[in-house]
Write a protein that holds these residues in place. Structure first.
Motif, PDB file in Angstrom:
ATOM      1  N   ALA A 108     -31.168  35.175 -67.142  1.00  0.00           N
ATOM      2  CA  ALA A 108     -31.802  34.614 -68.334  1.00  0.00           C
ATOM      3  C   ALA A 108     -30.913  33.548 -68.978  1.00  0.00           C
ATOM      4  O   ALA A 108     -31.392  32.485 -69.390  1.00  0.00           O
ATOM      5  N   GLY A 109     -29.609  33.802 -69.048  1.00  0.00           N
ATOM      6  CA  GLY A 109     -28.699  32.810 -69.627  1.00  0.00           C
ATOM      7  C   GLY A 109     -28.649  31.527 -68.813  1.00  0.00           C
ATOM      8  O   GLY A 109     -28.690  30.421 -69.366  1.00  0.00           O
ATOM      9  N   ILE A 110     -28.575  31.659 -67.481  1.00  0.00           N
ATOM     10  CA  ILE A 110     -28.535  30.466 -66.618  1.00  0.00           C
ATOM     11  C   ILE A 110     -29.841  29.691 -66.714  1.00  0.00           C
ATOM     12  O   ILE A 110     -29.866  28.456 -66.783  1.00  0.00           O
ATOM     13  N   GLY A 111     -30.966  30.407 -66.727  1.00  0.00           N
ATOM     14  CA  GLY A 111     -32.264  29.735 -66.825  1.00  0.00           C
ATOM     15  C   GLY A 111     -32.448  29.003 -68.147  1.00  0.00           C
ATOM     16  O   GLY A 111     -32.928  27.864 -68.179  1.00  0.00           O
ATOM     17  N   LEU A 112     -32.080  29.648 -69.248  1.00  0.00           N
ATOM     18  CA  LEU A 112     -32.206  28.988 -70.546  1.00  0.00           C
ATOM     19  C   LEU A 112     -31.317  27.749 -70.628  1.00  0.00           C
ATOM     20  O   LEU A 112     -31.731  26.705 -71.165  1.00  0.00           O
ATOM     21  N   PHE A 113     -30.111  27.850 -70.107  1.00  0.00           N
ATOM     22  CA  PHE A 113     -29.219  26.693 -70.122  1.00  0.00           C
ATOM     23  C   PHE A 113     -29.788  25.553 -69.280  1.00  0.00           C
ATOM     24  O   PHE A 113     -29.741  24.376 -69.686  1.00  0.00           O
ATOM     25  N   ALA A 114     -30.318  25.878 -68.100  1.00  0.00           N
ATOM     26  CA  ALA A 114     -30.862  24.841 -67.225  1.00  0.00           C
ATOM     27  C   ALA A 114     -32.062  24.146 -67.866  1.00  0.00           C
ATOM     28  O   ALA A 114     -32.161  22.911 -67.862  1.00  0.00           O
ATOM     29  N   PHE A 115     -33.001  24.918 -68.423  1.00  0.00           N
ATOM     30  CA  PHE A 115     -34.174  24.309 -69.049  1.00  0.00           C
ATOM     31  C   PHE A 115     -33.799  23.505 -70.292  1.00  0.00           C
ATOM     32  O   PHE A 115     -34.382  22.444 -70.553  1.00  0.00           O
ATOM     33  N   ALA A 116     -32.805  23.982 -71.056  1.00  0.00           N
ATOM     34  CA  ALA A 116     -32.400  23.250 -72.252  1.00  0.00           C
ATOM     35  C   ALA A 116     -31.645  21.976 -71.896  1.00  0.00           C
ATOM     36  O   ALA A 116     -31.779  20.956 -72.576  1.00  0.00           O
ATOM     37  N   PHE A 117     -30.867  22.018 -70.826  1.00  0.00           N
ATOM     38  CA  PHE A 117     -30.057  20.861 -70.459  1.00  0.00           C
ATOM     39  C   PHE A 117     -30.852  19.814 -69.685  1.00  0.00           C
ATOM     40  O   PHE A 117     -30.759  18.612 -69.967  1.00  0.00           O
ATOM     41  N   LEU A 118     -31.654  20.253 -68.715  1.00  0.00           N
ATOM     42  CA  LEU A 118     -32.358  19.305 -67.854  1.00  0.00           C
ATOM     43  C   LEU A 118     -33.650  18.801 -68.471  1.00  0.00           C
ATOM     44  O   LEU A 118     -33.961  17.609 -68.407  1.00  0.00           O
ATOM     45  N   TRP A 119     -34.439  19.701 -69.048  1.00  0.00           N
ATOM     46  CA  TRP A 119     -35.743  19.310 -69.563  1.00  0.00           C
ATOM     47  C   TRP A 119     -35.819  19.280 -71.081  1.00  0.00           C
ATOM     48  O   TRP A 119     -36.834  18.869 -71.629  1.00  0.00           O
ATOM     49  N   ARG A 120     -34.768  19.735 -71.748  1.00  0.00           N
ATOM     50  CA  ARG A 120     -34.709  19.744 -73.214  1.00  0.00           C
ATOM     51  C   ARG A 120     -35.927  20.425 -73.832  1.00  0.00           C
ATOM     52  O   ARG A 120     -36.523  19.942 -74.810  1.00  0.00           O
ATOM     53  N   LEU A 174     -34.208  27.216 -78.315  1.00  0.00           N
ATOM     54  CA  LEU A 174     -34.236  28.358 -79.240  1.00  0.00           C
ATOM     55  C   LEU A 174     -33.749  29.627 -78.545  1.00  0.00           C
ATOM     56  O   LEU A 174     -32.987  30.418 -79.126  1.00  0.00           O
ATOM     57  N   GLY A 175     -34.188  29.830 -77.304  1.00  0.00           N
ATOM     58  CA  GLY A 175     -33.706  30.996 -76.559  1.00  0.00           C
ATOM     59  C   GLY A 175     -32.220  30.942 -76.302  1.00  0.00           C
ATOM     60  O   GLY A 175     -31.537  31.977 -76.315  1.00  0.00           O
ATOM     61  N   TRP A 176     -31.679  29.741 -76.067  1.00  0.00           N
ATOM     62  CA  TRP A 176     -30.233  29.614 -75.839  1.00  0.00           C
ATOM     63  C   TRP A 176     -29.441  29.971 -77.096  1.00  0.00           C
ATOM     64  O   TRP A 176     -28.384  30.606 -77.001  1.00  0.00           O
ATOM     65  N   VAL A 177     -29.965  29.582 -78.258  1.00  0.00           N
ATOM     66  CA  VAL A 177     -29.290  29.942 -79.504  1.00  0.00           C
ATOM     67  C   VAL A 177     -29.289  31.456 -79.692  1.00  0.00           C
ATOM     68  O   VAL A 177     -28.260  32.062 -80.038  1.00  0.00           O
ATOM     69  N   LEU A 178     -30.432  32.109 -79.451  1.00  0.00           N
ATOM     70  CA  LEU A 178     -30.504  33.570 -79.578  1.00  0.00           C
ATOM     71  C   LEU A 178     -29.635  34.256 -78.526  1.00  0.00           C
ATOM     72  O   LEU A 178     -29.001  35.285 -78.810  1.00  0.00           O
ATOM     73  N   PHE A 179     -29.593  33.692 -77.323  1.00  0.00           N
ATOM     74  CA  PHE A 179     -28.763  34.266 -76.261  1.00  0.00           C
ATOM     75  C   PHE A 179     -27.279  34.231 -76.649  1.00  0.00           C
ATOM     76  O   PHE A 179     -26.550  35.211 -76.456  1.00  0.00           O
ATOM     77  N   VAL A 184     -22.313  37.104 -78.495  1.00  0.00           N
ATOM     78  CA  VAL A 184     -21.194  37.295 -79.425  1.00  0.00           C
ATOM     79  C   VAL A 184     -21.302  38.651 -80.119  1.00  0.00           C
ATOM     80  O   VAL A 184     -20.292  39.353 -80.312  1.00  0.00           O
ATOM     81  N   ALA A 185     -22.517  39.066 -80.471  1.00  0.00           N
ATOM     82  CA  ALA A 185     -22.695  40.368 -81.127  1.00  0.00           C
ATOM     83  C   ALA A 185     -22.325  41.506 -80.194  1.00  0.00           C
ATOM     84  O   ALA A 185     -21.693  42.492 -80.615  1.00  0.00           O
ATOM     85  N   MET A 186     -22.703  41.424 -78.908  1.00  0.00           N
ATOM     86  CA  MET A 186     -22.349  42.485 -77.956  1.00  0.00           C
ATOM     87  C   MET A 186     -20.853  42.545 -77.717  1.00  0.00           C
ATOM     88  O   MET A 186     -20.261  43.626 -77.593  1.00  0.00           O
ATOM     89  N   VAL A 187     -20.187  41.381 -77.645  1.00  0.00           N
ATOM     90  CA  VAL A 187     -18.725  41.371 -77.482  1.00  0.00           C
ATOM     91  C   VAL A 187     -18.066  41.997 -78.704  1.00  0.00           C
ATOM     92  O   VAL A 187     -17.116  42.780 -78.590  1.00  0.00           O
ATOM     93  N   TRP A 188     -18.564  41.691 -79.897  1.00  0.00           N
ATOM     94  CA  TRP A 188     -18.004  42.263 -81.120  1.00  0.00           C
ATOM     95  C   TRP A 188     -18.208  43.774 -81.169  1.00  0.00           C
ATOM     96  O   TRP A 188     -17.312  44.519 -81.579  1.00  0.00           O
ATOM     97  N   ALA A 189     -19.378  44.253 -80.764  1.00  0.00           N
ATOM     98  CA  ALA A 189     -19.670  45.681 -80.851  1.00  0.00           C
ATOM     99  C   ALA A 189     -18.899  46.490 -79.820  1.00  0.00           C
ATOM    100  O   ALA A 189     -18.546  47.651 -80.073  1.00  0.00           O
ATOM    101  N   ALA A 230     -19.021  25.424 -76.387  1.00  0.00           N
ATOM    102  CA  ALA A 230     -18.718  24.446 -75.335  1.00  0.00           C
ATOM    103  C   ALA A 230     -19.922  24.193 -74.435  1.00  0.00           C
ATOM    104  O   ALA A 230     -20.225  23.046 -74.072  1.00  0.00           O
ATOM    105  N   LEU A 231     -20.632  25.262 -74.070  1.00  0.00           N
ATOM    106  CA  LEU A 231     -21.831  25.079 -73.244  1.00  0.00           C
ATOM    107  C   LEU A 231     -22.979  24.464 -74.042  1.00  0.00           C
ATOM    108  O   LEU A 231     -23.822  23.755 -73.481  1.00  0.00           O
ATOM    109  N   SER A 232     -23.009  24.720 -75.345  1.00  0.00           N
ATOM    110  CA  SER A 232     -24.077  24.152 -76.167  1.00  0.00           C
ATOM    111  C   SER A 232     -23.949  22.646 -76.322  1.00  0.00           C
ATOM    112  O   SER A 232     -24.924  21.966 -76.651  1.00  0.00           O
ATOM    113  N   LEU A 233     -22.749  22.090 -76.122  1.00  0.00           N
ATOM    114  CA  LEU A 233     -22.602  20.645 -76.151  1.00  0.00           C
ATOM    115  C   LEU A 233     -23.477  19.971 -75.104  1.00  0.00           C
ATOM    116  O   LEU A 233     -23.909  18.821 -75.285  1.00  0.00           O
TER     117      LEU A 233
END
Length: 216
Positions: free
Chosen positions: A130-142, A148-153, A158-163, A183-186
């Motif tokens: 899901a993370g790879i797919g959201l990044f690909a669709f956001a980066f290639l096709w915008r 929105l899914g990438w922001v929630l992802f 970060v929440a799971m790492v914190w918990a 860095a990936l969101s850039l």
């Protein structure tokens, strides 16, 4: 008819008035300057030796700059690049920073997969896909939904790492996870390279049209 057989005046010889080296060098330099000045005012200027001497001096200057400045600078840049590439390869070989983020996420999904119709391994790979797919669709096709899914992802990661992380390292691991996501969101949330043009049609102004017609 008489001809002038008078020989041209010769420069006055250097008078050895002082046996010390400093006055002798001063007199020699003054005599050399007078000879050079007389030659410059004559028709034989520039002398034949001037251009070869200037060429040799230029070559010596270029060689001095090349071997004294350019080559040491290039050698230092090459050594710096080799060390940087070596350090980068060692960092990629370690993958310690990725483990800081991925291991807590995997532990969180494993601990919270009880009662689901899929096992923890399938849940983990679903999350990665899901993370790879959201990044690909956001980066290639915008795509807006992918962004929105990438922001929630990213927020959920970060929440799971914190918990999952306990102790003083909790803040550090959450910060590293947020740094990876930023860095990936850039790339994932980048703006398009081409500027969109917006055409605005102004409403018709009858009174302005009448004023222009009267002026004609």
């Amino acid at each position: 008819m008489s001809t002038d057989t008078t020989a041209p005046a010769r420069p006055a010889p250097i008078e050895d008035t002082d046996a010390r080296w400093a006055p002798m060098l001063n007199e020699w330099a003054g005599d050399l300057w007078r000879r050079f000045h007389r030659t410059r005012n004559s028709d034989d200027w520039p002398p034949e030796w001037l251009l070869p001497a200037a060429g040799v001096a230029g070559m010596l200057l270029v060689a001095l700059l090349l071997f004294g400045l350019v080559l040491p600078l290039l050698r230092w840049i090459g050594r710096f690049l080799v060390d940087a590439v070596d350090d980068g390869l060692g960092w990629l070989h370690d993958w310690n920073l990725t483990h800081v983020v991925l291991d807590p996420v995997r532990e969180y999904l494993t601990a919270h997969s009880a009662g689901l119709p899929i096992d923890a391994q399938t849940l983990w790979w679903t999350w990665c896909t899901a993370g790879i797919g959201l990044f690909a669709f956001a980066f290639l096709w915008r795509a807006v939904a992918a962004r929105l899914g990438w922001v929630l992802f990213g927020a959920a990661t970060v929440a799971m790492v914190w918990a999952t992380t306990t102790g003083p390292a909790r803040t550090t691991t959450a910060g590293i996870a947020a740094l990876w996501w930023i860095a990936l969101s850039l790339f994932a949330l980048r703006r398009p390279w081409t500027q969109q043009r917006v055409t605005v049609h102004l409403p018709e102004l009858p009174w302005l049209a009448r004023i222009l017609q009267r002026g004609e």
